[in-house]
Design an enzyme around this catalytic site. Structure first.
Site, short mmCIF file in Angstrom:
data_model
loop_
_atom_site.label_atom_id
_atom_site.label_comp_id
_atom_site.label_asym_id
_atom_site.label_seq_id
_atom_site.Cartn_x
_atom_site.Cartn_y
_atom_site.Cartn_z
N CYS B 35 0.52 -1.33 -0.05
CA CYS B 35 0.31 -0.16 -0.42
C CYS B 35 0.87 1.52 0.16
CB CYS B 35 -1.29 0.18 1.19
SG CYS B 35 -2.30 -1.30 0.90
N CYS B 106 -3.05 9.34 6.09
CA CYS B 106 -2.04 9.18 7.34
C CYS B 106 -2.27 9.21 8.97
CB CYS B 106 -0.43 10.15 6.83
SG CYS B 106 -0.10 9.92 5.53
#
Lengths: 400, 305
Positions: B35, B106
């Site tokens: 990913c 994030c």
């Protein structure tokens, strides 16, 4: 700290002498080349000279084989859309998996909206085209083949002459996106089977916003942009005189520096590459070492991510680029490295260093000094990095 | 280039608490190499008080992933587990002064890592994304549960936002239709619960929706310096606003003159001779600087001209 610019495949610095050549065509010789007066005439003469300069770089037989465009992307679009119009009864396109989005997005759109069949030819681990698959895809329905001359990320050079010959056997047109090749490797279109070729000014120290499509004499062409007689009716719109003149000067310089690019620039690239592999474990070079542009090195650093590397490099004054997902706004890593089956452990951490004639030995010294601590810092932070697990022999570079 | 705040840059260039935490009480692993980002969060918990006494991280990822991980450790150290679990991904982003929209995932990764680490500490199995409802985005392995949580937690109303926050739909984008269905359902529920204005909700049948207003930056306002007259008026207005509080203490303050960045004031009444008058002057100065937006020096004068 002197900045080190190693992102010349993204764009180059416009050569100061290119700017100098362009400047009179803004406020002094500002005429429209089509006008029936002295203002227009002097511009017309300068445009003619610029066309000859670009013709010389391409080794084209006739200067009217050049159609100026706004850049490489427009040239790519014009080539493919023209072929679909002129090649009546043919509705298939062949391209490669590692093309620039200027081609890939366009053909995907044509596939969706116009029912065009697209054959996307894969590459091997070094980025070399699967010639067998290419032969099989060619057929009586192929309107045009579009395969890049050299890949922007790895520098791998494709055997365009051979591919063009094969395309012609089935009556297909052959187009090549040569944006990365023009100015970096010698090109002689007069002895070539290539029908159309795209190039871009700012990749060879010319200005941005100007490019060209070479259309071999005799190849039927339909314009992408209509509305005027400019470029012999093949690209309407008042000529970008400063741009065309700048591109002419850039072409002239590229010819002048061609041997420097092949020798000194290639040596700088090789020294950087080998120095990095020696100093940094678990790293390798992607692309085809035997057949690639003299200026491009693509080095994958395993277990770390490209954007983080670039941010630290930037702090050390080094500019390069990465195929990492995070830098592009897309979330998938580089389609080029994925097509080459570069493992995920490395695809996210691949850094492209692209040189130009403006780079010097000191640039390489600085990068070789700066990179090891950057890679080490990020690997210390990476949950996947286990120094003890890395068998050095497993990561022997494919290129040494 | 991404526009990172100075705080994101600082936490990336000089990350706090990176590395391995020996004898961790709980470890949470989220993300994966494929990913492009992954985070291992290690926490040490003081059993009797259930307080997180230390935390460290290891992150594979971009600058904002590393900064978010570091921010997460700073946010949770010293908190009890229950307090820490109240943190949202938005708290992580806020701590860093904001993240670019495309990088919000994030902060979500930090949120997930914390929950994974706490579950590991408690000996529970963390309910991993892949087991909550249908797998929606196959490229990044994002399931319906994770998408729903993120929509609710961040009031998301568009597919683009879902991709920015969770990555779902950011690969091959074949899941776009499934994402739309989830978004329509969850937004609908949020409207019914009264947590979302009906006109903001995503709907497959309505193509026109109000645009979320961004912050309008008036460049002129920032750049044009005040004229002398505007400056003096602002100073006057500000002092007028301060006077009532001084008068309550039996004092007063009068503007005498302005000369460049020097502001002459006269303190009267109870202020005269008061040993706190220098503090008063400082307070007046701070208020003036804030109002006028330029450095000013307040000088007390005793006589009128």
């Amino acid at each position: 700290m002197i900045p080190v610019y190693l992102d010349n495949n993204a764009t180059t610095r416009t050569d100061p002498s290119v700017v100098e050549a362009m400047l009179p065509f803004f406020v002094e010789q500002f005429g429209n080349a089509s006008s029936m007066h002295a203002f227009g005439a002097e511009v017309g003469t300068a445009l003619g000279k610029a066309r000859k300069q670009l013709q010389a770089l391409l080794g084209a037989e006739f200067d009217h084989e050049i159609v100026y465009t706004s850049g490489g992307t427009e040239a790519d679009n014009a080539a493919i859309l023209s072929a679909l119009e002129t090649q009546t009864g043919r509705d298939e396109i062949i391209t490669s998996a590692v093309e620039h989005p200027a081609i890939l997005s366009l053909v995907a759109h044509l596939e969706k909206t116009r029912g065009i069949t697209v054959h996307t030819i894969g590459v091997d681990a070094r980025g070399r085209l699967d010639i067998e698959a290419y032969r099989k895809a060619l057929g009586p329905k192929t309107a045009i083949v579009s395969i890049m001359w050299a890949n922007n990320e790895t520098g791998t050079i494709f055997p365009v002459e051979q591919l063009a010959g094969l395309a012609h056997e089935t009556g297909a047109l052959f187009h090549t996106d040569a944006v990365q090749a023009v100015g970096k490797i010698p090109i002689d279109l007069s002895a070539s089977e290539i029908d159309m070729l795209s190039l871009s000014g700012h990749k060879l120290h010319g200005p941005k916003g100007i490019g060209a499509l070479y259309v071999r004499k005799g190849v039927r062409f339909r314009p992408l942009i209509r509305g005027g007689h400019q470029e012999r009716g093949r690209r309407a719109g008042t000529e970008n005189a400063p741009g065309i003149i700048g591109l002419g000067r850039a072409a002239e310089l590229a010819l002048e520096y061609m041997s420097d690019e092949q020798t000194r620039v290639a040596a700088l690239r090789d020294r950087l590459e080998q120095g990095l592999l020696q100093r940094i474990g678990a790293s390798f070079v992607t692309g085809d070492p035997d057949n690639r542009l003299p200026n491009t090195a693509n080095v994958a650093f395993e277990y770390i991510e490209g954007e983080a590397i670039l941010l630290l490099m930037n702090r050390d004054g080094i500019a390069a680029s990465s195929g990492s997902a995070c830098t592009s706004g897309s979330l998938e890593p580089s389609h080029v490295l994925r097509a080459m089956n570069v493992p995920y452990t490395a695809a996210h951490g691949a850094i492209r260093f692209s040189f130009s004639r403006e780079n010097r030995d000191a640039d390489v010294d600085h990068v070789l000094e700066a990179m090891p601590p950057i890679i080490e810092k990020l690997r210390e932070m990476s949950p996947f990095w286990r120094e003890r697990d890395v068998r050095t022999d497993a990561f022997n570079p494919t290129y040494a | 280039m991404w526009e990172y705040t100075d705080k994101v840059k600082d936490y990336f260039f000089n990350p706090k608490n990176s590395g391995i935490l020996e004898d961790a009480s709980g470890v949470g692993d989220v993300g994966a190499l494929s990913c492009g980002d992954a985070l291992r969060l290690m926490i040490k918990v003081d059993e009797p008080t259930q307080t997180i006494t230390d935390a460290k991280f290891q992150t594979f990822g971009c600058g904002s992933a590393i900064a978010s991980s570091s921010a997460l450790t700073e946010l949770i150290i010293g908190k009890t587990i229950d307090e820490a679990l109240e943190l949202t991904n938005q708290d992580i982003a806020d701590f860093l002064g904001g993240l670019p929209p495309e990088k919000m995932h994030c902060s979500v990764m930090g949120y997930e890592a914390l929950h994974a680490a706490v579950a590991n500490f408690r000996g529970e199995t963390w309910v991993d994304d892949h087991e909550e409802g249908a797998l929606i985005c196959k490229c990044f392995g994002i399931d319906e549960g994770m998408i729903e949580r993120t929509i609710r937690g961040n009031d998301l109303t568009s597919i683009e936002e879902i991709t920015n926050y969770t990555k779902a739909g950011g690969g091959c984008s074949t899941c776009a239709e499934s994402l739309e269905a989830v978004l329509e359902r969850v937004n609908g529920e949020m409207v019914a619960e009264g947590t979302l204005a009906p006109e903001m909700a995503f709907s497959l049948t309505s193509y026109v929706r109000p645009v979320k207003k961004g912050k309008i930056v008036n460049l002129d306002e920032k750049k044009t310096p005040l004229t002398t007259l505007q400056k003096i008026r602002l100073i006057e207005e500000t002092i007028e606003a301060i006077r009532p509080s001084l008068q309550r203490d039996g004092g007063d303050c009068e503007l005498i003159d302005v000369d460049g960045n020097r502001v002459m004031v006269k303190l009267t009444g109870a202020c005269v001779g008061c040993h706190l008058s220098s503090a008063t002057i400082e307070g007046v100065q701070a208020k003036l600087v804030e109002a006028v937006g330029m450095p000013l020096i307040v000088i007390p004068v005793t006589q009128m001209h």
